[in-house]
Write an enzyme that holds these catalytic residues in place. Sequence first.
Site, short mmCIF file in Angstrom:
data_model
loop_
_atom_site.label_atom_id
_atom_site.label_comp_id
_atom_site.label_asym_id
_atom_site.label_seq_id
_atom_site.Cartn_x
_atom_site.Cartn_y
_atom_site.Cartn_z
N ASP A 53 0.68 -1.13 -0.01
CA ASP A 53 -0.12 0.03 0.09
C ASP A 53 0.77 1.25 -0.11
O ASP A 53 0.56 2.05 0.97
CB ASP A 53 -0.97 -0.05 1.42
CG ASP A 53 -1.52 -1.41 1.45
OD1 ASP A 53 -2.23 -1.85 0.35
OD2 ASP A 53 -1.70 -1.65 2.50
N GLU A 94 -11.65 -0.70 -3.16
CA GLU A 94 -11.17 0.11 -2.31
C GLU A 94 -9.81 1.00 -2.76
O GLU A 94 -9.57 0.87 -4.08
CB GLU A 94 -10.75 -1.00 -1.19
CG GLU A 94 -9.59 -2.17 -1.79
CD GLU A 94 -9.32 -2.96 -0.71
OE1 GLU A 94 -9.82 -3.47 0.23
OE2 GLU A 94 -8.42 -3.90 -0.84
#
Length: 320
Positions: A42, A214
């Site tokens: 991420d 997401e």
Amino acid sequence: MAILAATLLSFSCACNKSQGEEEVVELQMPGNPFITSLYLADPSAHVWQDGRLYVYPSHDNEPPRGCDLMDGYHVFSTDDMVHWTDHGEFLHSKDVTWGREEGGFMWAPDAAYKDGKYYYYFPHPSGSDWNNTWKVGVGVSDKPTMENLRLLGYIEGLGDAFSMIDPCVFVDDDGQAYFYYGGGGRMIGVKLKDNMHEIDGEVKSMTGMKDYHEGPWVFKNGGKYYLMYADNHVEPGNRGANQLRYCWSDSPLGPWEYKGIILKPTDCDTSHGSIVKYKGQWYLFYHNCSISHQGVLRSICVDKLYFNEDGTIREVVQTK
């Protein structure tokens, strides 16, 4: 702190500049993954006032069990894309006084700069019922390495805590900051007050995305606002293999118009990334699991990103 040198893919010392365009410095590109000392995912990439490029990832822990074990954050920086400095862990779940007693669940973060301060945003549950007790914590530091980070609590007024993950903060040219989060197939956006940890107005559902899952990332280029996100793509055999898609808008709060795919699936079931311009060149940061071959032990990667003349984004070529 540790200084890490990535394996090189190519080298050029030339600087390219067409009249009326920003100078592009052709830097050496690291091999992917470009950090191999830790399992990371991420990546949130930013270029700050000191001219360095900083990456704020989440941290996958060994032995692998699941994303519930993710428990702390490091920051990495570079000035040449090859030599990366690990500035060490600056935040752990045990530091979060309002967090769940069991710790863990320190998922995808983001960072922002305003008025001489650096702000850090991270999702973390406040209770054992983790998926229904998410909050987005905020910390502030005088340094981009988040040294001596001072926690300010969490952002209030965001509504239902279900899947309140993957925070993203975008600061527009006029200094107005916008906050986004999005998981479980939904995404919200809202203005932030100047203090960078309180919302300014009602939250707004983002619309116009195709197959949103997401991981929102908002940035601006050429007067357009861009939203990148992970979709729900599944490969044959029912293997999750998210892609990174994007939309654009004339407003930082949409409505968004779907444009296409930026990154096809990696070897990992999840996908989450960021886009930043550094020394005149755009880059896409993302993760894969090419070292561990396990989806809960991920590694961060970077590749060049290019725009077409009409502002659309070309699909990024994944390199090793």
